[in-house]
Design a protein around this motif. Structure first.
Motif, PDB file in Angstrom:
ATOM      1  N   ASP A  77     -34.897  15.788  27.441  1.00  0.00           N
ATOM      2  CA  ASP A  77     -33.948  14.585  27.581  1.00  0.00           C
ATOM      3  C   ASP A  77     -32.444  14.822  27.335  1.00  0.00           C
ATOM      4  OD1 ASP A  77     -35.960  12.787  27.832  1.00  0.00           O
ATOM      5  OD2 ASP A  77     -36.123  12.590  25.568  1.00  0.00           O
ATOM      6  N   GLU A  78     -31.729  14.067  28.230  1.00  0.00           N
ATOM      7  CA  GLU A  78     -30.204  14.267  28.111  1.00  0.00           C
ATOM      8  C   GLU A  78     -29.632  13.038  27.278  1.00  0.00           C
ATOM      9  OE1 GLU A  78     -29.389  16.741  32.150  1.00  0.00           O
ATOM     10  OE2 GLU A  78     -28.857  14.810  32.120  1.00  0.00           O
ATOM     11  N   VAL A  79     -28.799  13.485  26.343  1.00  0.00           N
ATOM     12  CA  VAL A  79     -27.922  12.341  25.728  1.00  0.00           C
ATOM     13  C   VAL A  79     -26.452  12.308  26.067  1.00  0.00           C
ATOM     14  CG1 VAL A  79     -27.372  11.307  23.583  1.00  0.00           C
ATOM     15  CG2 VAL A  79     -29.870  12.272  23.948  1.00  0.00           C
ATOM     16  N   ILE A  80     -25.791  11.404  26.457  1.00  0.00           N
ATOM     17  CA  ILE A  80     -24.564  11.139  27.060  1.00  0.00           C
ATOM     18  C   ILE A  80     -23.810  10.996  25.825  1.00  0.00           C
ATOM     19  CG2 ILE A  80     -22.684  10.009  28.431  1.00  0.00           C
ATOM     20  CD1 ILE A  80     -24.870   9.735  30.541  1.00  0.00           C
ATOM     21  N   THR A  81     -22.646  11.668  25.246  1.00  0.00           N
ATOM     22  CA  THR A  81     -21.662  11.387  24.211  1.00  0.00           C
ATOM     23  C   THR A  81     -20.592  12.050  24.505  1.00  0.00           C
ATOM     24  OG1 THR A  81     -22.021  11.803  21.855  1.00  0.00           O
ATOM     25  CG2 THR A  81     -22.273  13.654  22.895  1.00  0.00           C
ATOM     26  N   THR A  82     -19.669  11.862  23.376  1.00  0.00           N
ATOM     27  CA  THR A  82     -18.088  12.411  23.381  1.00  0.00           C
ATOM     28  C   THR A  82     -18.135  13.640  22.860  1.00  0.00           C
ATOM     29  OG1 THR A  82     -16.097  12.181  22.512  1.00  0.00           O
ATOM     30  CG2 THR A  82     -17.909  11.224  21.415  1.00  0.00           C
ATOM     31  N   SER A  83     -17.342  14.535  23.176  1.00  0.00           N
ATOM     32  CA  SER A  83     -17.014  15.910  22.530  1.00  0.00           C
ATOM     33  C   SER A  83     -16.104  15.680  21.698  1.00  0.00           C
ATOM     34  CB  SER A  83     -16.544  16.952  23.830  1.00  0.00           C
ATOM     35  OG  SER A  83     -16.079  18.203  23.436  1.00  0.00           O
ATOM     36  N   PHE A  84     -15.297  14.623  21.188  1.00  0.00           N
ATOM     37  CA  PHE A  84     -14.326  14.605  20.420  1.00  0.00           C
ATOM     38  C   PHE A  84     -14.841  13.924  19.106  1.00  0.00           C
ATOM     39  CE2 PHE A  84      -9.841  13.188  19.046  1.00  0.00           C
ATOM     40  CZ  PHE A  84      -9.384  14.488  18.774  1.00  0.00           C
ATOM     41  N   ILE A 112     -15.343   7.322  23.466  1.00  0.00           N
ATOM     42  CA  ILE A 112     -15.899   7.515  24.524  1.00  0.00           C
ATOM     43  C   ILE A 112     -15.172   6.706  25.746  1.00  0.00           C
ATOM     44  CG2 ILE A 112     -17.782   6.109  24.402  1.00  0.00           C
ATOM     45  CD1 ILE A 112     -19.477   8.120  25.757  1.00  0.00           C
ATOM     46  N   ASP A 113     -14.901   7.212  26.890  1.00  0.00           N
ATOM     47  CA  ASP A 113     -14.491   6.495  27.793  1.00  0.00           C
ATOM     48  C   ASP A 113     -15.399   5.904  28.798  1.00  0.00           C
ATOM     49  OD1 ASP A 113     -13.246   5.739  30.393  1.00  0.00           O
ATOM     50  OD2 ASP A 113     -11.846   7.448  30.667  1.00  0.00           O
ATOM     51  N   VAL A 114     -15.838   4.578  28.580  1.00  0.00           N
ATOM     52  CA  VAL A 114     -17.130   4.109  29.308  1.00  0.00           C
ATOM     53  C   VAL A 114     -17.147   4.136  30.633  1.00  0.00           C
ATOM     54  CG1 VAL A 114     -17.162   2.419  27.165  1.00  0.00           C
ATOM     55  CG2 VAL A 114     -15.905   1.677  29.141  1.00  0.00           C
ATOM     56  N   LYS A 115     -15.696   4.359  31.415  1.00  0.00           N
ATOM     57  CA  LYS A 115     -15.745   4.557  32.760  1.00  0.00           C
ATOM     58  C   LYS A 115     -16.070   5.755  33.155  1.00  0.00           C
ATOM     59  CE  LYS A 115     -11.198   3.747  32.987  1.00  0.00           C
ATOM     60  NZ  LYS A 115     -10.864   3.595  31.646  1.00  0.00           N
ATOM     61  N   LYS A 116     -16.306   6.464  32.347  1.00  0.00           N
ATOM     62  CA  LYS A 116     -16.944   8.166  32.834  1.00  0.00           C
ATOM     63  C   LYS A 116     -18.498   7.988  32.617  1.00  0.00           C
ATOM     64  CE  LYS A 116     -12.886   9.556  33.850  1.00  0.00           C
ATOM     65  NZ  LYS A 116     -11.997  10.439  33.059  1.00  0.00           N
ATOM     66  N   ILE A 117     -18.973   6.987  31.849  1.00  0.00           N
ATOM     67  CA  ILE A 117     -20.603   7.360  31.425  1.00  0.00           C
ATOM     68  C   ILE A 117     -21.341   7.250  32.707  1.00  0.00           C
ATOM     69  CG2 ILE A 117     -22.589   6.195  30.266  1.00  0.00           C
ATOM     70  CD1 ILE A 117     -20.295   5.189  28.247  1.00  0.00           C
ATOM     71  N   GLU A 118     -21.275   6.082  33.794  1.00  0.00           N
ATOM     72  CA  GLU A 118     -22.307   6.150  34.799  1.00  0.00           C
ATOM     73  C   GLU A 118     -22.557   7.410  35.595  1.00  0.00           C
ATOM     74  OE1 GLU A 118     -23.874   2.248  36.336  1.00  0.00           O
ATOM     75  OE2 GLU A 118     -21.641   1.898  36.292  1.00  0.00           O
ATOM     76  N   SER A 119     -21.276   8.092  35.711  1.00  0.00           N
ATOM     77  CA  SER A 119     -21.083   9.380  36.727  1.00  0.00           C
ATOM     78  C   SER A 119     -22.066  10.574  35.959  1.00  0.00           C
ATOM     79  CB  SER A 119     -19.805   9.850  36.971  1.00  0.00           C
ATOM     80  OG  SER A 119     -19.044  10.137  35.743  1.00  0.00           O
ATOM     81  N   LYS A 145     -24.164  -2.858  28.563  1.00  0.00           N
ATOM     82  CA  LYS A 145     -24.380  -3.108  29.914  1.00  0.00           C
ATOM     83  C   LYS A 145     -24.881  -2.074  30.655  1.00  0.00           C
ATOM     84  CE  LYS A 145     -20.954  -6.968  30.182  1.00  0.00           C
ATOM     85  NZ  LYS A 145     -19.552  -7.453  30.650  1.00  0.00           N
ATOM     86  N   ILE A 146     -23.997  -0.709  30.787  1.00  0.00           N
ATOM     87  CA  ILE A 146     -24.464   0.256  31.305  1.00  0.00           C
ATOM     88  C   ILE A 146     -25.983   0.702  30.887  1.00  0.00           C
ATOM     89  CG2 ILE A 146     -24.096   2.839  31.597  1.00  0.00           C
ATOM     90  CD1 ILE A 146     -21.149   2.172  31.134  1.00  0.00           C
TER      91      ILE A 146
END
Length: 369
Positions: A77-84, A112-119, A145-146
């Protein structure tokens, strides 16, 4: 004069009679693991966040790890998160067998910049793990929503944000689970390590409770590979004494943050970028974090005048040596990397007095002038 980032001495003196009484009661009871005090703080934190379940555990790092595993995140699995963020965020993802996928931050909130999540979503994406940094929640409406659109799990790292809200919602209301840390410096801190997971999902809550006791249900019958990650009665008792003060302490932190910002404005320090509370947000200011050029020089100058400051965080996770195998490089997350070179957190805690704040800001003014 030495000014610490956090000073809990005054808080302890205020609560000392109650603390000593409850600790004596715990020791006299001879019940030290998952007793009534643990159950009470679990109920308190769940109720605060308008969810059904609280699951106490050993620390905030384990809280994230257990929440991921109980929610079905694992190898492949992959988990999207922030590096900061603190290492535990991504470290827990890897401990669960999954891969952290880092996206950039919003430079205003550091979240986290929500505009970057979907990509960043792929066929292997299983979850999104937003971090509510410095006491301000990420844009959970957008994250929700995403996640709903792509059928993803949400686990919130709310270690620094107990009592915070976004659009009227608390951590845990729009996710599978949210996690907290009770490290001594936190807004609600124990006198040692401690953590909590909250959730509205009955099945996930049951799995969490099993995982934290070596995967046993009933005792000595192990159906999953769990861990020893129990919140002990002593720390839970301390937290229960402190819990009724949390809202007041958070309000005091907000007042201290406002006063810092007022002083910076009065001095006209354009060289200092101040923290901002975005619309629909209730920021609880676990940290008051400014952005400056010449950060190292400023930090050294303040230290020479007895003022402790801290950098949260000097090296983003995507550039940490342990994550070299993920193949990130300098420039991949420009806002994250820029923030890591500029952020500086100033002392903040409920008992911080205005004279001390004026002294701190005056020294920052002296540095730039």
């Amino acid at each position: 004069m030495k000014i610490s980032m956090v000073d809990t001495k005054e808080q302890y003196e205020e609560l000392k009679p109650e603390l000593l009484k409850i600790l004596d009661e715990v020791m006299s009871s001879s019940i030290f693991i998952i007793g009534e005090n643990v159950k009470q703080i679990e109920k308190n934190v769940a109720n605060l966040n308008k969810v059904n379940h609280g699951i106490g555990c050993s620390n905030g790092s384990d809280a994230i790890h257990i929440a991921l595993e109980a929610s079905g995140v694992g190898p492949g699995d992959e988990v999207i998160t922030t590096s900061f963020t603190f290492f535990a965020t991504a470290g827990s993802i890897v401990r669960a067998g999954a891969k952290p996928v880092f996206v950039d931050i919003d430079p205003i909130t550091f979240n986290i910049d929500v505009k970057k999540i979907e990509s960043a979503i792929t066929n292997n994406t299983k979850a999104i793990l937003p971090v509510h940094l410095y006491g301000q929640m990420a844009d959970m409406e957008s994250v929700y929503k995403i996640a709903k659109k792509h059928n993803l799990i949400i686990i919130e790292d709310a270690a620094q944000a107990i009592g915070a809200k976004f659009a009227g919602k608390s951590p845990g209301e729009l996710s599978s689970a949210a996690t907290f840390s009770f490290y001594p410096s936190k807004n609600l801190g124990a006198y040692g390590d401690g953590g909590m997971i909250i959730t509205n999902d009955d099945e996930i809550a049951d799995r969490m409770r099993v995982i934290r006791v070596h995967g046993a249900k009933p005792k000595y019958y192990h159906h999953v590979l769990g861990y020893n990650s129990r919140l002990d009665e002593m720390q839970a008792a301390i937290l229960n004494i402190k819990f009724p003060k949390l809202k007041e302490w958070n309000e005091l932190r907000r007042k201290k943050a406002d006063y810092y910002s007022y002083l910076f404005d009065q001095y006209g320090l354009s060289q200092v970028a101040l923290p901002k509370e975005i619309n629909n947000s209730y920021h609880v200011y676990h940290q008051y974090t400014i952005r400056v050029d010449k950060r190292s020089e400023l930090q050294e100058y303040l230290e020479a005048h007895g003022i402790e400051t801290t950098i949260y965080y000097p090296l983003p996770l995507h550039l940490q040596p342990v994550f070299k195998y993920l193949d990130y490089k300098d420039g991949d997350l420009p806002e994250t990397e820029k923030a890591s070179k500029e952020v500086l957190s100033l002392p903040i805690y409920p008992e911080l007095n205005e004279d001390t704040q004026r002294f701190i800001v005056s020294k920052i003014r002296d540095f730039f002038n």
